[in-house]
Design a protein around this motif. Sequence first.
Motif: not given
Length: 380
Positions: A66, A70, A74, A77-78, A208, A241-242, A244-245, A248
């Motif tokens: 992370f 991560g 993240g 990407a976002m 999420s 990953s949740t 990071v989402f 992000g």
Amino acid sequence: MATRSLLTVPLLTTVAAAAVAWSVLGPAAALAFVALALLEIAMAADSSVPMAGIAGRLHSPARRLFLSLGIVAGVLAMRLLLPPAAVAVGDATDPASSVGEAVFEPGSFSAHLAEVRPGLAAFGAAFIWLVFAEYLFNTDRTSRRSWLGRLEARLARVARPRVWSLVTAGAGVALTATLVGADRGWAPGGVLPVVLGGAVGIGAYLGSKQLAAWSLHGRTGTDTASIGVGRGAWRIHVHASTVVFERGLVVFMLFEILDGVYSLSGSGVSGTDGLGAVEQAAVAVAAIGVGAVFLARLTSRLDEAAGLRRLRYLKAGAAYVLGVLSVLLWTSLLLPIPGVVVGWFGSVVIGLALATSLPWRAWWRRARRGLTGRARTARG
């Protein structure tokens, strides 16, 4: 790790990339890149506090992932993929076409992004409010000292905190939709995006959290020290990953929606007007990368130094930044939000949280003891 060493990598990267931009694209590109990179670094300082709070709850292998790949992946990407994705969904077009338009026709892309902005803002406001409500209603039932006094303490003890979170988010969506409808004569094109965006934001948050709960094997609370071991080790990375989402999305909303700054172009920044679309996109992507690297390093530093435990109100400040951001997003559907408000509100809140976390009384007592001791020595 001192502040100087913390800044070494992002600043060296900025200088090297600026030199490359100067030699390949010219001085205008270099100056635009430096301006963007410095803004990204400044805004990353606000995001690092909540990121560090999440990192402290992750199992060690996932924490390392992370804090390194991560966060960087993240944020990139976002910031880079969500705007074209939003335009593709809103206009029912091919995602590849939206990406191409964002790079090669930034003016047209900005117009299309503005068309879907109400739904995006409503989505982000509902989602971010629910993240803030985790702190406000203390859904994890952690022991903490209230930053803002008795009202905050009472809200942290309400029964069924998750129900309160959903009720307040739904109330925010309903109130905003009502005000927007009254302002625009109840035109379906004005109200429907706000309602649908808010509903999708609440659904995305619940999805999420459901994924995070599944990755933690249904355990309650946030202690992940006993999971991610053996054949199920990959599940903790799903949990990360949740996170990071969530973060992000917060960073994306802060930059892309409220102040309207650069999706895949650097429009709006001094020095970019003389650049082509591809050059602007390259400058913006490089600057976002520098900001992501600095965010990862600063978050790692806070985690290593246990800064959130030593500075007890920093986590509260970071949470209230999210609360204010969600309110500003809802407000922006009715009134334009000045860029200066967006650029400084997070820094002010975090600064107040930091100032109230410092042990001023202990320092004053030590200073008084020192002065008293020196006075006695002088009299003796």
